[in-house]
Design a protein around this motif. Structure first.
Motif, PDB file in Angstrom:
ATOM      1  N   LYS A 124      -2.770  -5.869   1.656  1.00 19.61           N
ATOM      2  CA  LYS A 124      -2.808  -6.884   0.730  1.00 19.61           C
ATOM      3  C   LYS A 124      -4.106  -7.530   0.648  1.00 19.61           C
ATOM      4  O   LYS A 124      -4.650  -8.258   1.523  1.00 19.61           O
ATOM      5  CB  LYS A 124      -1.634  -7.947   0.803  1.00 19.61           C
ATOM      6  N   ILE A 125      -4.915  -7.472  -0.320  1.00 17.08           N
ATOM      7  CA  ILE A 125      -6.203  -7.962  -0.279  1.00 17.08           C
ATOM      8  C   ILE A 125      -6.463  -9.057  -1.560  1.00 17.08           C
ATOM      9  O   ILE A 125      -6.415  -8.620  -2.833  1.00 17.08           O
ATOM     10  CB  ILE A 125      -7.577  -7.183  -0.509  1.00 17.08           C
ATOM     11  N   GLY A 126      -6.035 -10.470  -1.201  1.00 18.76           N
ATOM     12  CA  GLY A 126      -5.563 -11.184  -2.254  1.00 18.76           C
ATOM     13  C   GLY A 126      -4.740 -10.819  -3.212  1.00 18.76           C
ATOM     14  O   GLY A 126      -3.601 -10.800  -2.471  1.00 18.76           O
ATOM     15  N   ASP A 127      -4.781 -10.807  -4.377  1.00 15.74           N
ATOM     16  CA  ASP A 127      -3.392 -10.374  -5.299  1.00 15.74           C
ATOM     17  C   ASP A 127      -3.505  -8.836  -5.639  1.00 15.74           C
ATOM     18  O   ASP A 127      -2.398  -8.353  -6.081  1.00 15.74           O
ATOM     19  CB  ASP A 127      -3.846 -10.838  -6.600  1.00 15.74           C
ATOM     20  N   THR A 128      -4.304  -8.009  -4.642  1.00 14.31           N
ATOM     21  CA  THR A 128      -4.439  -6.638  -5.073  1.00 14.31           C
ATOM     22  C   THR A 128      -3.801  -6.095  -3.783  1.00 14.31           C
ATOM     23  O   THR A 128      -4.033  -6.379  -2.736  1.00 14.31           O
ATOM     24  CB  THR A 128      -5.657  -6.147  -5.138  1.00 14.31           C
ATOM     25  N   THR A 129      -2.854  -5.056  -3.892  1.00 16.71           N
ATOM     26  CA  THR A 129      -2.400  -4.001  -3.181  1.00 16.71           C
ATOM     27  C   THR A 129      -3.144  -2.673  -2.823  1.00 16.71           C
ATOM     28  O   THR A 129      -3.331  -1.991  -3.984  1.00 16.71           O
ATOM     29  CB  THR A 129      -0.893  -3.744  -3.159  1.00 16.71           C
ATOM     30  N   VAL A 130      -3.672  -2.520  -1.526  1.00 15.65           N
ATOM     31  CA  VAL A 130      -4.593  -1.391  -1.701  1.00 15.65           C
ATOM     32  C   VAL A 130      -3.867  -0.365  -0.385  1.00 15.65           C
ATOM     33  O   VAL A 130      -3.199  -1.098   0.871  1.00 15.65           O
ATOM     34  CB  VAL A 130      -6.060  -1.450  -1.432  1.00 15.65           C
ATOM     35  N   VAL A 131      -3.976   0.763  -0.216  1.00 14.42           N
ATOM     36  CA  VAL A 131      -3.648   1.768   0.583  1.00 14.42           C
ATOM     37  C   VAL A 131      -5.111   2.555   1.245  1.00 14.42           C
ATOM     38  O   VAL A 131      -5.846   2.964   0.464  1.00 14.42           O
ATOM     39  CB  VAL A 131      -2.620   2.648   0.113  1.00 14.42           C
ATOM     40  N   VAL A 132      -5.193   2.544   2.614  1.00 13.26           N
ATOM     41  CA  VAL A 132      -6.240   3.110   3.099  1.00 13.26           C
ATOM     42  C   VAL A 132      -5.805   4.194   4.325  1.00 13.26           C
ATOM     43  O   VAL A 132      -4.575   3.727   4.850  1.00 13.26           O
ATOM     44  CB  VAL A 132      -7.473   2.209   3.633  1.00 13.26           C
ATOM     45  N   SER A 133      -6.644   4.957   4.752  1.00 13.03           N
ATOM     46  CA  SER A 133      -6.246   5.817   5.807  1.00 13.03           C
ATOM     47  C   SER A 133      -6.808   5.533   7.251  1.00 13.03           C
ATOM     48  O   SER A 133      -7.830   5.071   6.992  1.00 13.03           O
ATOM     49  CB  SER A 133      -6.522   7.472   5.535  1.00 13.03           C
ATOM     50  N   THR A 134      -5.918   5.609   8.007  1.00 10.03           N
ATOM     51  CA  THR A 134      -6.452   5.212   9.576  1.00 10.03           C
ATOM     52  C   THR A 134      -6.556   6.584  10.445  1.00 10.03           C
ATOM     53  O   THR A 134      -5.579   7.270  10.061  1.00 10.03           O
ATOM     54  CB  THR A 134      -5.550   4.154  10.051  1.00 10.03           C
ATOM     55  N   GLY A 135      -6.898   6.307  11.596  1.00 12.97           N
ATOM     56  CA  GLY A 135      -6.688   7.514  12.721  1.00 12.97           C
ATOM     57  C   GLY A 135      -7.158   8.959  12.108  1.00 12.97           C
ATOM     58  O   GLY A 135      -8.006   8.656  11.306  1.00 12.97           O
ATOM     59  N   GLU A 136      -6.347   9.777  12.725  1.00 12.97           N
ATOM     60  CA  GLU A 136      -6.994  11.255  12.234  1.00 12.97           C
ATOM     61  C   GLU A 136      -6.902  11.491  10.771  1.00 12.97           C
ATOM     62  O   GLU A 136      -7.801  12.318  10.099  1.00 12.97           O
ATOM     63  CB  GLU A 136      -6.090  12.304  12.808  1.00 12.97           C
ATOM     64  N   LEU A 137      -6.045  10.909  10.097  1.00 13.94           N
ATOM     65  CA  LEU A 137      -5.943  10.871   8.673  1.00 13.94           C
ATOM     66  C   LEU A 137      -7.198  10.836   8.064  1.00 13.94           C
ATOM     67  O   LEU A 137      -7.639  11.072   6.937  1.00 13.94           O
ATOM     68  CB  LEU A 137      -4.763  10.208   7.979  1.00 13.94           C
ATOM     69  N   SER A 138      -7.879   9.697   8.429  1.00 14.14           N
ATOM     70  CA  SER A 138      -9.309   9.212   7.801  1.00 14.14           C
ATOM     71  C   SER A 138     -10.316  10.211   7.789  1.00 14.14           C
ATOM     72  O   SER A 138     -11.421   9.987   6.982  1.00 14.14           O
ATOM     73  CB  SER A 138      -9.690   7.870   8.149  1.00 14.14           C
ATOM     74  N   ARG A 139      -9.982  11.202   8.623  1.00 14.90           N
ATOM     75  CA  ARG A 139     -11.072  12.324   8.500  1.00 14.90           C
ATOM     76  C   ARG A 139     -10.946  13.093   7.366  1.00 14.90           C
ATOM     77  O   ARG A 139     -11.935  13.675   6.753  1.00 14.90           O
ATOM     78  CB  ARG A 139     -10.864  13.361   9.867  1.00 14.90           C
TER      79      ARG A 139
END
Lengths: 146, 89
Positions: free
Chosen positions: B11-26
Motif C-alpha cells: 500500500k503506497i498512500g491510497d494506492t495498492t500495488v504489487v511488485v515481485s521479489t526474489g527469483e520472480l523479479s528476474r
C-alpha cells in the motif's frame, strides 16, 4: 494490469514508482531481490546522502549522492569503491521510502539518517580496507602460483 | 488458481500495488496497480481461494449478487492471467 510503462512514465503518471532492488552495490542497506523501494520525482536539486534512481545508458541505477557540484553529482553505491559523475538530466527520481526485510522506513527516519551519514563517513576507511585486501590477495596468488 | 511465490502487495498512500521479489523479479519487472476491488480479489487468490470461493466471498463482502461477483472475479482473474501472475497447475 498488463501495460508496460517505463519508470519515468510511471513516475509522471502515478507520482511514485515501486520496484525491488537488484544487485549488491547498495549493501548493507539493500539486498539483491529482497527489498522494495519507493521512488518519487525530484522536486529540487539533490542533497548529499540522497539516493537517486538514475539512468546509466539503458540501465536504471540506485546509488547515493556523496557530493553535490554545480552541474553534476558525485555518486557511489554504499558497497562500491568507484564513484561516478551523474548529471541532473540522468536523474529519474529519488528514494523516499523502502521496505527492508518487510520493515517500512522513510528517508526521514532517524535510524536511516544515522545509517546514511555514518556510512558515508566511514566509507573511505572501508574502501581503503577493500583495496588493501584486494592488493594483498593479488600478491598472495602470485606467490602461490610461483 | 495459485499466485506465484514472490509477489508482494504494497500500500503506497491510497494506492495498492504489487511488485515481485526474489527469483520472480528476474522474470517479472515492474509494478501492477490495483483498485480496491482488485486488491481484495488478489488477497482472496493469495489466500488460496478458488475462483468460485472468491466470487462467494466478494458477493458477501460487497453485498452484490453472486452473478455480478463471478463476473468481476472472472474479469480480474483474466487480467491476472494475462499479466503472468498465476502458477501453472
Amino acid at each position: 494490469m498488463n501495460e508496460q510503462l517505463s519508470a519515468e512514465q510511471v513516475l509522471k503518471e502515478k507520482g511514485f514508482f515501486v520496484t525491488t532492488t537488484s544487485g549488491v552495490s547498495m549493501l548493507p542497506l539493500f539486498s539483491d531481490r529482497r527489498d522494495r523501494i519507493v521512488i518519487r520525482p525530484v522536486a529540487d536539486r539533490l542533497k548529499k546522502y540522497d539516493v537517486p534512481l538514475y539512468r546509466r545508458g539503458e540501465s536504471l541505477v540506485l546509488h547515493r549522492v556523496i557530493g553535490v557540484r554545480e552541474n553534476h553529482y558525485i555518486i557511489r553505491g554504499d558497497n562500491c569503491i568507484e564513484r561516478e559523475t551523474v548529471k541532473d538530466e540522468q536523474i529519474v527520481g529519488v528514494l523516499c521510502e523502502f521496505y527492508r526485510k518487510d520493515k517500512h522506513y522513510t528517508v526521514n527516519d532517524f535510524s536511516y539518517r544515522l545509517y546514511s551519514r555514518l556510512w558515508v563517513f566511514i566509507s573511505p576507511a572501508l574502501i581503503a580496507f577493500k583495496k588493501a585486501r584486494s592488493f594483498l590477495s593479488r600478491i598472495y596468488h602470485k606467490i602461490i602460483k610461483k | 488458481m495459485k499466485i506465484k511465490k514472490g509477489f508482494v502487495m504494497q500500500k503506497i498512500g491510497d494506492t495498492t500495488v504489487v511488485v515481485s521479489t526474489g527469483e520472480l523479479s528476474r522474470e517479472f519487472h515492474g509494478m501492477i496497480e490495483l483498485n480496491q476491488t482488485a486488491a481484495d480479489i488478489w488477497s482472496y487468490f493469495a489466500d488460496g481461494l478458488s475462483q468460485e470461493e472468491a466470487a462467494k466471498k466478494l458477493s458477501e463482502e460487497y453485498g452484490i449478487s453472486l452473478e455480478k461477483a463471478q463476473e468481476d472475479i472472472a474479469k480480474i482473474a483474466n487480467k491476472m492471467l494475462q499479466a503472468g501472475v498465476f502458477e501453472d497447475e
